[in-house]
Design a protein around this motif. Sequence first.
Motif, PDB file in Angstrom:
ATOM      1  N   ALA A  79     -43.094 -51.782 -11.803  1.00  0.00           N
ATOM      2  CA  ALA A  79     -44.315 -51.257 -11.087  1.00  0.00           C
ATOM      3  C   ALA A  79     -44.319 -51.839  -9.799  1.00  0.00           C
ATOM      4  O   ALA A  79     -44.857 -51.290  -8.891  1.00  0.00           O
ATOM      5  CB  ALA A  79     -45.480 -51.078 -12.126  1.00  0.00           C
ATOM      6  N   LEU A  80     -44.254 -53.139  -9.604  1.00  0.00           N
ATOM      7  CA  LEU A  80     -44.718 -53.893  -8.554  1.00  0.00           C
ATOM      8  C   LEU A  80     -43.629 -53.578  -7.355  1.00  0.00           C
ATOM      9  O   LEU A  80     -43.759 -53.540  -6.326  1.00  0.00           O
ATOM     10  CB  LEU A  80     -44.983 -55.521  -8.785  1.00  0.00           C
ATOM     11  N   HIS A 205     -50.675 -50.037  -5.298  1.00  0.00           N
ATOM     12  CA  HIS A 205     -51.279 -50.451  -3.914  1.00  0.00           C
ATOM     13  C   HIS A 205     -50.495 -51.648  -3.499  1.00  0.00           C
ATOM     14  O   HIS A 205     -50.166 -51.774  -2.184  1.00  0.00           O
ATOM     15  CB  HIS A 205     -52.857 -50.423  -4.031  1.00  0.00           C
ATOM     16  N   THR A 206     -50.213 -52.697  -4.656  1.00  0.00           N
ATOM     17  CA  THR A 206     -49.747 -53.944  -4.378  1.00  0.00           C
ATOM     18  C   THR A 206     -48.255 -53.844  -3.604  1.00  0.00           C
ATOM     19  O   THR A 206     -47.836 -54.412  -2.732  1.00  0.00           O
ATOM     20  CB  THR A 206     -49.891 -54.933  -5.435  1.00  0.00           C
ATOM     21  N   LEU A 225     -42.924 -44.172  -2.317  1.00  0.00           N
ATOM     22  CA  LEU A 225     -44.221 -43.890  -3.022  1.00  0.00           C
ATOM     23  C   LEU A 225     -44.091 -42.488  -3.480  1.00  0.00           C
ATOM     24  O   LEU A 225     -44.974 -42.048  -4.459  1.00  0.00           O
ATOM     25  CB  LEU A 225     -45.533 -44.116  -2.150  1.00  0.00           C
ATOM     26  N   GLY A 226     -43.523 -41.518  -2.843  1.00  0.00           N
ATOM     27  CA  GLY A 226     -43.317 -40.107  -3.116  1.00  0.00           C
ATOM     28  C   GLY A 226     -44.404 -39.340  -2.622  1.00  0.00           C
ATOM     29  O   GLY A 226     -45.079 -38.417  -3.006  1.00  0.00           O
ATOM     30  N   TYR A 237     -53.261 -46.328   3.892  1.00  0.00           N
ATOM     31  CA  TYR A 237     -52.804 -47.814   4.161  1.00  0.00           C
ATOM     32  C   TYR A 237     -53.012 -48.076   5.775  1.00  0.00           C
ATOM     33  O   TYR A 237     -52.475 -48.870   5.957  1.00  0.00           O
ATOM     34  CB  TYR A 237     -51.439 -48.026   3.660  1.00  0.00           C
ATOM     35  N   GLY A 238     -53.771 -47.368   6.343  1.00  0.00           N
ATOM     36  CA  GLY A 238     -54.321 -47.543   7.742  1.00  0.00           C
ATOM     37  C   GLY A 238     -54.535 -48.945   7.964  1.00  0.00           C
ATOM     38  O   GLY A 238     -54.094 -49.515   9.031  1.00  0.00           O
TER      39      GLY A 238
END
Length: 261
Positions: A79-80, A205-206, A225-226, A237-238
Amino acid sequence: MDQIKTIHIVSFLDSLTKDGARQGFRKGNLSTGTIEINHRVLKNIFSRAVEWKLLKLNPQLLRALQKESIHWRTMITLALTTGLRRGELLGLEWHHIDWEMGVLSVIQSVSMSPAGIVHVKEPKTKASKRKVALPPSMLEELKDYYSHKLDERDKVGDRWQGGKYNFMFCHPDGKAFHQERPYLWFRAFLKKNNLRYIKFHSLRHTSATLLINQGVHAKIISERLGHGNIQVTMNIYGFALRSADRAAADKFESFLTGRQE
């Protein structure tokens, strides 16, 4: 950001209570409500910074993870390193890995109805169907995990319930996990190790934020991330991207300064 201590925040909030704290056209004192808004904004900023790992990743979490079973250790690490959604992780099958190229194909997700019926479906958007490159160490860990799952299936024998699916992350008998299972395990894992609670989805997000901090282009991150388009990535993520851009500018400053000396 990681240099800010509690005393700095306390001092800042205390300064807002002083006479003349309000500047600009309407000089004077700030209301209690305004001070409370400042406090909430700061709290949200730092909570998100930790959640997205703009602040340093807690090494205790990584150490604690090494003590867990290969099943959960592999899922959390994957996942990471890939940023896959929870349903996408549960939808992975072993034939989705290109062992030679070290690439993972994301082509389906899994969910389970309240009645316990497993639904395997394509991702909701065209961009969600994608190929994600894996780090060599992750690929090696997956090879070990694959051997583990083969042994597990041999022990199950005729009790196999996976049907036509051969999920990577599932019950020992091959039956798909409920989509809440990873979340519940991760929550219990954090609590057991006295670690601060974060959502399972925060691992996604990480993954993104770590890539941003390493200077990976937003378009590549968007594809991993798709996301439907790069604008989605920019919107989410700006702040992290702007921080990385500032860090890049600072590196140029050091380069230019060093050249002039």
